[in-house]
Design an enzyme around this catalytic site. Structure first.
Site, PDB file in Angstrom:
ATOM      1  N   ASP A 120     -16.889 -17.334 -10.089  1.00 52.63           N
ATOM      2  CA  ASP A 120     -15.973 -18.320  -9.526  1.00 52.63           C
ATOM      3  C   ASP A 120     -15.536 -19.371 -10.543  1.00 52.63           C
ATOM      4  OD1 ASP A 120     -14.664 -20.275  -8.061  1.00 52.63           O
ATOM      5  OD2 ASP A 120     -16.329 -20.685  -6.701  1.00 52.63           O
ATOM      6  N   ASP A 143      -8.687  -6.571  -4.200  1.00 56.48           N
ATOM      7  CA  ASP A 143      -8.319  -5.367  -3.447  1.00 56.48           C
ATOM      8  C   ASP A 143      -9.397  -4.306  -3.641  1.00 56.48           C
ATOM      9  OD1 ASP A 143      -7.140  -3.002  -2.454  1.00 56.48           O
ATOM     10  OD2 ASP A 143      -5.133  -3.696  -2.983  1.00 56.48           O
ATOM     11  N   VAL A 181     -13.113 -18.850  -5.167  1.00 60.17           N
ATOM     12  CA  VAL A 181     -12.164 -17.780  -5.476  1.00 60.17           C
ATOM     13  C   VAL A 181     -12.367 -17.336  -6.924  1.00 60.17           C
ATOM     14  CG1 VAL A 181      -9.734 -17.144  -5.660  1.00 60.17           C
ATOM     15  CG2 VAL A 181     -10.487 -18.712  -3.858  1.00 60.17           C
ATOM     16  N   SER A 193       0.847  -1.190   0.000  1.00 61.53           N
ATOM     17  CA  SER A 193       0.000   0.000   0.000  1.00 61.53           C
ATOM     18  C   SER A 193       0.889   1.248   0.000  1.00 61.53           C
ATOM     19  CB  SER A 193      -0.964  -0.026   1.193  1.00 61.53           C
ATOM     20  OG  SER A 193      -1.941   0.972   1.068  1.00 61.53           O
ATOM     21  N   HIS A 236      -6.591  -6.278   0.119  1.00 58.88           N
ATOM     22  CA  HIS A 236      -5.608  -5.204   0.183  1.00 58.88           C
ATOM     23  C   HIS A 236      -4.542  -5.550   1.212  1.00 58.88           C
ATOM     24  CE1 HIS A 236      -3.906  -1.288  -0.397  1.00 58.88           C
ATOM     25  NE2 HIS A 236      -4.018  -0.994   0.896  1.00 58.88           N
ATOM     26  N   ASP A 256     -12.683 -19.606 -14.303  1.00 60.41           N
ATOM     27  CA  ASP A 256     -11.286 -20.019 -14.504  1.00 60.41           C
ATOM     28  C   ASP A 256     -11.167 -21.525 -14.704  1.00 60.41           C
ATOM     29  OD1 ASP A 256     -11.901 -20.887 -11.971  1.00 60.41           O
ATOM     30  OD2 ASP A 256     -10.105 -20.089 -11.017  1.00 60.41           O
TER      31      ASP A 256
END
Length: 598
Positions: A268, A436, A277, A204, A482, A271
């Site tokens: 989800d 993030d 995820v 950050s 983040h 992929d």
């Protein structure tokens, strides 16, 4: 550890002093004797009597998102201070953890901060302990390790403290590093012929600080770990509130959370694997439509922090419109892009609403950091508030434009020519969570592509990245928040997930720098679910993850095992492939500006 490396460390320990215990070395007098010589850095002078030294034995560093944790550490807890010549009331404090000689592995780590602070204090310093590294942090002269830029940036309204601004932008980190490296060398009695590897680690604001050092002092570090860097500072978190105002609808946190949950469920499997995820935020952005949530139920308990009572209902068309507007990105009145965007699978961190008890209506609640940075860095006034009716996309466009002209050589860390860092053998790992909600991952991909185009102008995209990856790699972390492996919702509640997180990014960096162990995929450790603790690869940008069977061929680009590759018993295999549409998604042009903004 190789034989040669072990002999070097052994000779270093023997050379330091006859008493190599922490208690024998960790005294005020010995640390004072190890300080850099007067005028070691022209313009700086050490403050007499500022040294403190406290031995710490059998310390346990708890696991952190940045390291795996470790126990039985012995170190010297040191502080000292210096001032800038000609500024008699100046005082810059430095704080170090110096491992016992037996645990020191010829490594030095400079650590960064967060928000408007340049230090994370003890949390940042503990990062070095698992790796046998001396670690250091600074208060940049802001009045102590619990202070930050907001307390010193202005002498008064309209009167900028440029010394503090420059210290925050880049100079404090450099001075800290130069002094800290010399103190470390002298503390351990290391001659100039003994290599002490130097690293920077931060995320950050800390990531921005790391980028400032790579860009301005390219010969300082052997390796740099940079997470989610705030390279476009000041950052304006107004997209959500402006989207709400545009559609005259202020949804509850609960209603927006339902839309996010729908987006994650839809995206989800894009992929090739359903695991909770979202690894392909590019495909999620292209394919998920917020209108699909209209009419779906939500039910949440009270949110006392925002004055919101228990709420239940169904997602409205207006809430879907607000969500779609928030994901679209910020555009000016000429329909040109001002600010990078967040994909649908990311929490609505900038879209919080709060209940007005007088009207009993929900109202926008902008991120408190936004009025702070606008007032301090743009308007140059002390004020904690900024009415939303004074904000619009065109006004934000002018703030960004003015900030670039004012801070391009300071707080902004956008310089793309990293030749000095590369020429001196530096290695960099840049990593950014795709979930993030504070700094969009697109921010890092745009910058990385500018570096690629600047330093490899004659090469195509894939060839250019292949050459750049020999010293500079970017990894987008699926599901990563983040600077943490999970996401943090708008109320600050941490939500762990099943994603693989690069908890030992420093280990990967050190093996690359010290042992020449190159890799295509960054090693991640699954944080939750049935596969918790397993290692899994994270694809290097611009390649994107696709999961399939061992026999599936995909397009073959980027396929093959790399560090962190995992093949499960179910036959799943991670492939890293190049996708032109995905690449274009991650490299948009901020065409609202006449200058080359990225």
């Amino acid at each position: 550890m190789g034989l040669f490396k072990g002999l070097v460390i052994a000779s270093l320990v023997a050379a330091s002093t006859c008493d190599s215990t922490v208690s024998g070395l960790c005294t005020t007098s010995f640390v004072e004797s190890s300080l850099p010589a007067p005028n070691f850095v022209p313009g700086l002078e050490l403050i007499a009597g500022s040294v403190t030294a406290q031995p710490v034995a059998n310390f346990t560093a708890a696991p952190d998102s940045w390291h795996p944790g470790i126990s039985s550490r012995d170190f010297c807890n040191v502080t000292f201070a210096f001032r800038h010549v000609g500024r008699p009331n100046d005082r810059v404090n430095l704080w170090l953890y110096l491992p016992s000689p037996a645990q020191f592995k010829n490594r030095f780590i400079a650590t960064g901060g967060g928000g408007l602070a340049v230090t994370l204090g003890a949390r940042g310093l503990a990062t070095g302990l698992p790796y046998g590294a001396a670690s250091i942090t600074t208060d940049a002269g802001f009045g102590g390790f619990d202070s930050d830029l907001s307390r010193v940036i202005l002498y008064g309204n309209g009167a900028m403290n440029y010394d503090a601004l420059i210290a925050y932008s880049y100079k404090a980190m450099h001075e800290m590093t130069v002094l800290g490296k010399e103190l470390t060398r002298k503390f351990y009695g290391a001659s100039n012929s003994i290599k002490i590897y130097s690293y920077f680690h931060g995320c950050s604001e800390g990531g921005r600080e790391g980028m400032s050092q790579v860009q301005k002092y390219g010969a300082t570090f052997d390796g740099v770990s940079v997470g989610a860097p705030a390279i476009r500072h000041p950052i304006f978190h107004y997209q959500g509130p402006l989207a709400q105002r545009k559609h005259n609808y202020y949804p509850s946190v609960c209603e927006l959370a339902r839309i996010t949950a729908d987006a994650i469920a839809f995206c989800d499997p894009l992929d090739g694997r359903t695991d909770g995820v979202v690894s392909r935020t590019d495909l999620c952005f292209a394919r998920f439509n917020a209108s699909s949530s209209i009419g779906k139920p939500y039910n949440c308990s009270a949110v006392p922090q925002l004055g919101q009572p228990p709420v239940a209902g169904t997602v409205s068309a207006k809430a879907a419109a607000v969500a779609a507007e928030s994901w679209r990105g910020m555009y000016d009145s000429n329909n040109k892009l001002i600010h990078p965007f967040f994909p649908p699978s990311v929490e609505f961190g900038d879209s919080v609403t709060i209940l007005n008890p007088e009207t009993n209506q929900l109202e926008p609640f902008p991120n408190p950091l936004s009025p702070a940075v606008v007032n301090l860095l743009v308007k140059e006034v002390y004020s904690p508030t900024l009415p939303l009716d004074e904000v619009s996309p065109d006004i934000i466009r002018e703030w960004v434009n003015d900030s670039m002209s004012k801070y391009l050589s300071g707080i902004f860390t956008l310089w793309p020519d990293l030749t000095t860092f590369k020429s001196n053998g530096g290695k960099m790992i840049l990593w950014h969570g795709e979930a993030d909600a504070a700094i969009p991952a697109v921010s890092s991909t745009m910058y990385q592509d500018k570096v690629r185009r600047t330093m490899y102008p004659g090469l195509g995209v894939q060839q250019g990245y292949a050459e750049m990856s020999k010293w500079n790699k970017l990894f987008l972390v699926p599901g990563g928040g983040h600077c943490d492996p999970g996401t943090v919702d708008p109320l600050g509640v941490f939500k762990p997930n099943n994603a693989a997180w690069p908890q030992e990014v420093l280990k990967s960096l050190m093996e690359w720098v010290e042992d020449g162990k190159d890799f295509e995929r960054l090693e991640g450790i699954v944080q939750g679910g049935a596969k918790k603790g397993e290692k899994e690869g994270i694809c290097g940008f611009p390649l994107r993850p696709v999961w399939g069977s061992r026999s599936s061929s995909g397009n073959g680009k980027g396929k093959g095992k790399g560090k962190g590759q995992r093949q499960g018993d179910d036959g799943e295999e991670l492939q890293c492939v190049f996708d032109q549409q995905s690449f274009e998604f991650f490299t948009p042009k901020l065409d609202s500006f006449l200058v080359d903004a990225y």
